[in-house]
Motif scaffolding. Structure first.
Motif, PDB file in Angstrom:
ATOM      1  N   LEU A 142      34.391 -33.748  36.826  1.00  0.00           N
ATOM      2  CA  LEU A 142      33.799 -32.769  37.733  1.00  0.00           C
ATOM      3  C   LEU A 142      32.286 -32.763  37.582  1.00  0.00           C
ATOM      4  CD1 LEU A 142      34.735 -30.603  39.755  1.00  0.00           C
ATOM      5  CD2 LEU A 142      34.817 -28.992  37.845  1.00  0.00           C
ATOM      6  N   PHE A 143      31.592 -32.850  38.706  1.00  0.00           N
ATOM      7  CA  PHE A 143      30.137 -32.807  38.746  1.00  0.00           C
ATOM      8  C   PHE A 143      29.696 -31.676  39.652  1.00  0.00           C
ATOM      9  CE2 PHE A 143      31.189 -37.153  37.679  1.00  0.00           C
ATOM     10  CZ  PHE A 143      30.275 -37.473  36.688  1.00  0.00           C
ATOM     11  N   SER A 144      28.481 -31.208  39.427  1.00  0.00           N
ATOM     12  CA  SER A 144      27.875 -30.245  40.340  1.00  0.00           C
ATOM     13  C   SER A 144      26.494 -30.766  40.692  1.00  0.00           C
ATOM     14  CB  SER A 144      27.768 -28.863  39.705  1.00  0.00           C
ATOM     15  OG  SER A 144      27.228 -27.946  40.638  1.00  0.00           O
ATOM     16  N   PRO A 145      26.271 -30.911  42.000  1.00  0.00           N
ATOM     17  CA  PRO A 145      27.198 -30.662  43.100  1.00  0.00           C
ATOM     18  C   PRO A 145      28.368 -31.659  43.084  1.00  0.00           C
ATOM     19  CG  PRO A 145      25.167 -31.633  43.927  1.00  0.00           C
ATOM     20  CD  PRO A 145      24.959 -31.378  42.471  1.00  0.00           C
ATOM     21  N   ALA A 147      29.548 -33.580  45.260  1.00  0.00           N
ATOM     22  CA  ALA A 147      29.227 -34.866  45.883  1.00  0.00           C
ATOM     23  C   ALA A 147      28.039 -35.540  45.201  1.00  0.00           C
ATOM     24  CB  ALA A 147      28.948 -34.662  47.365  1.00  0.00           C
ATOM     25  N   LEU A 148      27.831 -35.271  43.899  1.00  0.00           N
ATOM     26  CA  LEU A 148      26.665 -35.793  43.191  1.00  0.00           C
ATOM     27  C   LEU A 148      26.466 -37.296  43.376  1.00  0.00           C
ATOM     28  CD1 LEU A 148      24.260 -35.190  41.295  1.00  0.00           C
ATOM     29  CD2 LEU A 148      25.773 -35.777  39.403  1.00  0.00           C
ATOM     30  N   PRO A 149      27.499 -38.131  43.246  1.00  0.00           N
ATOM     31  CA  PRO A 149      27.243 -39.573  43.385  1.00  0.00           C
ATOM     32  C   PRO A 149      26.585 -39.936  44.720  1.00  0.00           C
ATOM     33  CG  PRO A 149      29.433 -39.211  42.484  1.00  0.00           C
ATOM     34  CD  PRO A 149      28.901 -37.861  42.910  1.00  0.00           C
ATOM     35  N   THR A 150      27.096 -39.406  45.802  1.00  0.00           N
ATOM     36  CA  THR A 150      26.549 -39.714  47.125  1.00  0.00           C
ATOM     37  C   THR A 150      25.174 -39.089  47.321  1.00  0.00           C
ATOM     38  OG1 THR A 150      28.792 -39.776  48.010  1.00  0.00           O
ATOM     39  CG2 THR A 150      27.001 -39.528  49.607  1.00  0.00           C
ATOM     40  N   LEU A 151      25.052 -37.812  46.968  1.00  0.00           N
ATOM     41  CA  LEU A 151      23.772 -37.113  47.140  1.00  0.00           C
ATOM     42  C   LEU A 151      22.670 -37.753  46.298  1.00  0.00           C
ATOM     43  CD1 LEU A 151      25.086 -33.443  47.063  1.00  0.00           C
ATOM     44  CD2 LEU A 151      24.034 -34.581  49.034  1.00  0.00           C
ATOM     45  N   LEU A 152      22.994 -38.094  45.064  1.00  0.00           N
ATOM     46  CA  LEU A 152      22.003 -38.668  44.169  1.00  0.00           C
ATOM     47  C   LEU A 152      21.562 -40.048  44.655  1.00  0.00           C
ATOM     48  CD1 LEU A 152      20.345 -38.250  41.638  1.00  0.00           C
ATOM     49  CD2 LEU A 152      22.262 -39.162  40.311  1.00  0.00           C
ATOM     50  N   ARG A 153      22.495 -40.845  45.090  1.00  0.00           N
ATOM     51  CA  ARG A 153      22.158 -42.180  45.602  1.00  0.00           C
ATOM     52  C   ARG A 153      21.165 -42.038  46.762  1.00  0.00           C
ATOM     53  NH1 ARG A 153      22.390 -46.711  43.385  1.00  0.00           N
ATOM     54  NH2 ARG A 153      24.579 -46.612  42.842  1.00  0.00           N
ATOM     55  N   THR A 154      21.411 -41.097  47.663  1.00  0.00           N
ATOM     56  CA  THR A 154      20.529 -40.872  48.808  1.00  0.00           C
ATOM     57  C   THR A 154      19.140 -40.442  48.355  1.00  0.00           C
ATOM     58  OG1 THR A 154      22.421 -40.278  50.189  1.00  0.00           O
ATOM     59  CG2 THR A 154      20.253 -39.544  50.947  1.00  0.00           C
TER      60      THR A 154
END
Length: 168
Positions: A142-145, A147-154
């Motif tokens: 579990l990560f916060s947010p 969708a961390l993987p997608t958001l961080l990549r962006t």
């Protein structure tokens, strides 16, 4: 009819070195944990940057200098009924992108002092590669947010000109 409770304001650091990010593992009850950027609550007399600087120092030992320019990239709001007892409807997390060189996170304050990670429900801190985050997310970590993987990549590929509103 009761008055609507405010959101607790919090600052979080996305401390990145290239494709690596420092995350803190928090106990969220029922044996569950969540990985999130280091940070915490904004005190009444603090600006967001002052709170970020204080929290990063308390949790990681990092001292923000003029070379380190935090950039607000996300604003996350989430309501949590369990925060009602503390006088809040939930949280408003302000996420700041901070470019750093990898370092060993060690609290900048004494054990037992207010704000020390041991008293804040922080179990551990570690540097993650994007590949590790994506794999762990796929396997149920579990990560916060969320969708961390997608958001961080962006954010790493193309930081937004203005902060983006995100959900849990």
């Amino acid at each position: 009819m009761s008055e609507k409770l405010p959101l607790r304001r919090s600052c979080r650091g996305l401390l990145v070195d290239g494709e690596h990010i420092l995350l803190a593992q928090h106990n969220i009850g029922d044996g569950r944990t969540v990985w999130v950027g280091p940070g915490g609550g904004v005190e009444n007399d603090e600006s967001l940057i002052q709170a970020l600087a204080r929290e990063l120092h308390e949790e990681t030992g990092l001292v923000l200098t003029s070379d380190c320019q935090p950039r607000l990239v996300w604003v996350q709001t989430a309501e949590f009924n369990e925060m009602n007892e503390q006088g809040y409807a939930g949280v408003a997390n302000y996420y700041f992108l901070v470019q750093v060189e990898i370092f060993e996170p060690v609290s900048g304050i004494a054990v037992g002092a207010a704000g020390h990670p041991d008293g804040e429900g922080i179990l551990s801190q570690r540097w993650w590669s994007m590949t590790e985050i994506e794999s762990a997310h796929t396997h149920g970590d579990l990560f916060s947010p969320r969708a961390l993987p997608t958001l961080l990549r962006t954010v790493l590929d193309d930081p937004p000109a203005a902060p983006i509103a995100i959900g849990l």
